[in-house]
Design an enzyme around this catalytic site. Structure first.
Site, PDB file in Angstrom:
ATOM      1  N   ASP A 213      -0.403  -3.363  12.819  1.00  0.00           N
ATOM      2  CA  ASP A 213      -0.019  -3.924  11.524  1.00  0.00           C
ATOM      3  C   ASP A 213       0.209  -5.422  11.681  1.00  0.00           C
ATOM      4  OD1 ASP A 213       1.977  -4.870   9.433  1.00  0.00           O
ATOM      5  OD2 ASP A 213       1.556  -2.849   8.700  1.00  0.00           O
TER       6      ASP A 213
ATOM      7  N   ARG B   9       0.835  -1.190   0.000  1.00  0.00           N
ATOM      8  CA  ARG B   9       0.000   0.000   0.000  1.00  0.00           C
ATOM      9  C   ARG B   9       0.874   1.245   0.000  1.00  0.00           C
ATOM     10  NH1 ARG B   9      -4.355   1.096   4.735  1.00  0.00           N
ATOM     11  NH2 ARG B   9      -2.440   1.241   5.952  1.00  0.00           N
TER      12      ARG B   9
ATOM     13  N   THR C 160      -0.989   7.574  -1.099  1.00  0.00           N
ATOM     14  CA  THR C 160      -2.285   7.489  -1.778  1.00  0.00           C
ATOM     15  C   THR C 160      -3.192   6.412  -1.197  1.00  0.00           C
ATOM     16  OG1 THR C 160      -1.498   5.868  -3.400  1.00  0.00           O
ATOM     17  CG2 THR C 160      -1.139   8.196  -3.914  1.00  0.00           C
TER      18      THR C 160
ATOM     19  N   ASP D 158       3.744  -6.704  10.655  1.00  0.00           N
ATOM     20  CA  ASP D 158       4.790  -6.347  11.610  1.00  0.00           C
ATOM     21  C   ASP D 158       4.708  -7.191  12.872  1.00  0.00           C
ATOM     22  OD1 ASP D 158       5.943  -4.448  10.002  1.00  0.00           O
ATOM     23  OD2 ASP D 158       4.898  -2.745  10.912  1.00  0.00           O
TER      24      ASP D 158
END
Length: 210
Positions: free
Chosen positions: A201, A105, A109, A204
């Protein structure tokens, strides 16, 4: 499967998910719980797989016994976090074929950028299950599903650990024919596109990176 969104509220799933959400949970425990939950979610997303029968001999007598029909399933991991769900599902469905869609990602944006794509052959003849722990904006998931359709897939299901309403709506608009199975539908996305309350996340936390 006919329902677009299925939230699996099984007590074992919800208990394990609570531990995963806790920021004090270690990488090793997070990884193990993700594997366990993936198997419980896989049970739900495969509940209507087509069956046929085969003639076998039990120790007592012959019988016509049920077995899965058609070609082997295709499990598609949306990299990198999808691998955490993939590992557990392969323990449950070891004969499945495996593919990978590499997307990241763009933090500016929030749009997906593809860097890798490799899937099994004969996708049009397989039940395809795409896996990614987080359905956040839905942009990466929708892009991955489109790639699978472009490769010929017709019967696609999407499995995730957590979903945000925005991601569910994005998927419904882009792919109304793709049912979603998840352990929880959370409140919303924050300004950075993370699920709230979420669990951070997933990649992660699974791999111990920052």
């Amino acid at each position: 499967m006919t329902q677009h969104l299925t939230v699996v509220e099984h007590p074992l799933i919800q208990h394990k998910l609570t531990i995963m959400r806790d920021q004090a949970t270690s990488t090793a425990v997070f990884r193990q719980l993700l594997r366990e939950i993936s198997q419980l979610l896989a049970y739900e997303i495969t509940r209507d797989l087509p069956l046929t029968t085969t003639r076998i001999d039990t120790p007592i007598q012959p019988m016509d016994a049920p077995k899965l029909a058609g070609r082997k399933l295709a499990l598609i991991s949306i990299l990198r976090a999808g691998n955490g769900l993939l590992d557990g599902m392969l323990e449950l469905i070891p004969s499945a074929r495996v593919g990978f869609v590499g997307l990241y990602r763009d933090e500016e944006t929030l749009e997906p950028v593809e860097y890798y794509f490799k899937v099994p052959d004969l996708m049009s003849e397989r039940v395809v299950i795409a896996v990614d722990p987080m359905l956040a904006t839905g942009n990466s998931s929708a892009a991955a599903i489109q790639k699978l359709k472009d490769a010929g897939a017709k019967d696609i299901r999407f499995l995730c650990l957590l979903a945000a309403p925005e991601g569910v709506e994005r998927m419904k608009q882009a792919h109304p024919d793709v049912p979603i199975v998840t352990a929880a539908l959370d409140e919303r996305l924050n300004e950075k596109g993370y699920i709230v309350p979420g669990l951070g996340d997933a990649g992660d936390r699974m791999f111990g990176t920052k």
